[in-house]
Design an enzyme around this catalytic site. Sequence first.
Site, short mmCIF file in Angstrom:
data_model
loop_
_atom_site.label_atom_id
_atom_site.label_comp_id
_atom_site.label_asym_id
_atom_site.label_seq_id
_atom_site.Cartn_x
_atom_site.Cartn_y
_atom_site.Cartn_z
N ASP A 61 0.86 -1.19 0.00
CA ASP A 61 0.00 0.00 0.00
C ASP A 61 0.89 1.24 0.00
O ASP A 61 1.99 1.23 -0.59
CB ASP A 61 -1.00 -0.06 1.17
N ASP A 62 0.44 2.30 0.66
CA ASP A 62 1.15 3.58 0.59
C ASP A 62 2.55 3.48 1.23
O ASP A 62 2.86 2.54 1.95
CB ASP A 62 0.30 4.63 1.32
N LYS A 138 -3.75 -0.61 -6.97
CA LYS A 138 -4.80 0.13 -6.24
C LYS A 138 -4.50 1.61 -6.46
O LYS A 138 -3.40 2.07 -6.13
CB LYS A 138 -4.73 -0.21 -4.75
N ASP A 140 -5.46 5.19 -5.39
CA ASP A 140 -6.12 5.98 -4.37
C ASP A 140 -6.53 7.34 -4.96
O ASP A 140 -6.16 7.65 -6.10
CB ASP A 140 -5.15 6.13 -3.19
N SER A 172 -10.18 3.69 -5.89
CA SER A 172 -10.72 4.29 -4.66
C SER A 172 -11.68 5.43 -4.98
O SER A 172 -12.23 6.07 -4.08
CB SER A 172 -9.58 4.79 -3.78
N ARG A 197 -13.21 0.77 -3.80
CA ARG A 197 -13.49 1.13 -2.41
C ARG A 197 -14.60 2.16 -2.42
O ARG A 197 -14.43 3.25 -2.96
CB ARG A 197 -12.22 1.69 -1.77
N ASP A 201 -12.20 4.03 5.26
CA ASP A 201 -11.15 3.06 5.58
C ASP A 201 -11.54 2.28 6.83
O ASP A 201 -12.02 2.85 7.82
CB ASP A 201 -9.83 3.78 5.89
#
Length: 399
Positions: A61-62, A138, A140, A172, A197, A201
């Site tokens: 992820d990030d 993914k 965001d 997202s 998403r 979160d």
Amino acid sequence: LDNGLMLTPPMGWLAWERYRCNIDCRTDPKNCISERLFRDMADRLLEDGWRELGYEYVNIDDCWAAKQRDEQGRLVADPERFPSGIPALADYVHARGLKLGIYGDLGTYTCGGYPGTTLDYIETDALTFASWGVDMLKLDGCYSNATEQAEGYPLMSKALNATGRPIAFSCSWPAYQGGLPPQINYTVLGEACNLWRNYDDIEDSWGSVLSIVDWFFNNQDVLQPAAGPGKWNDPDMVVLEESKSQMALWAILAAPLFMSNDLRTLSDEARAILQNKMLISIDQDPLGIQGRRVIKEKSNIEVYLRPLAKSASAVVFFSRRTDMPYRYQTSLKNLNYTSGVYMAHDVFTGEMVQNLSDATNFTITINPSGVVMWYVYPVKLRELGNSSVLSVLCGARVK
Ligand code: A2G
């Protein structure tokens, strides 16, 4: 997104909820966002029986990137935390029969402040991820507005496709635009993304799980028809180590099953829940019809239903009570089942209820904040070839 990927909801492991933006490898080398963490989790997925159950994605992820792009404008991994680089990590993951996911952000910065993918970088970044051997992205949505998102997400979808490498695409987008029409057009979303998403979160608390359950089922008329093979609503990661209820309701939602926990120290009890074969097969049912909440009782008991292949179905009896186990009486007829005789398997205890006629009243005991989950299939239906009652109930496409 019709790219042949994710015909059932994706499963795997994703760093964010548990590991966040921990970049302090000096004091916490085992848990910081680094190649070691992802290698460790790949080893666990392979060696502890996860992969063979379908948990195949290892997702970054990030906070993986360096703060600056290189001279050619390409993203680069943080050289101290990923000294071997992402291509080597992809090789490591692929050698174990697993897939690697990476994270980007449509906007000036990622949510954690790392370089983002503005519209003019979409093609470059798609090509970089493909050249690294990445299998999922993914994307965001921090630091971009609605107009940029409406342009950027479909553009990235096309750019990934143009690389020639199959890369699944998680958007997202809706989470940043309220998750509902008219801001969000679920037809457009389903054409551009494999999963999305829609909402907040997840955090590691029962309150957070409940608020997600409420939002998804309160908006089921919009969300439920949007899901299907290749396009999934994503209520976010599976977090609670002992949560049968979360797993049961995620399976009703046909949710991606990305675990965010420490696979190196997971308790046996938690592992048994996450590795429950019947539960996984319900989540992964090939029809890909998302289920619905069908009953909300004053007693705070709720019933959820998902139609499955071969006229089978999954039923979850969920108690929101906080006092004590509750004895709930109902019948399959009450839940709109076609008249006939059924067999029910308790997904968690393995017990079987044989010869359950639709008219038979039965009583089950549901723990506070707990579930009883059944896999139900017909032994004899009076009207043959019938998943129609459930399909009407679920407003769904059954062939
Ligand atoms: O950034 C956002 O909050 C993401 N949320 C979250 O999942 C995580 O990636 C975080 C990293 O900074 C959405 O994608 C909706």
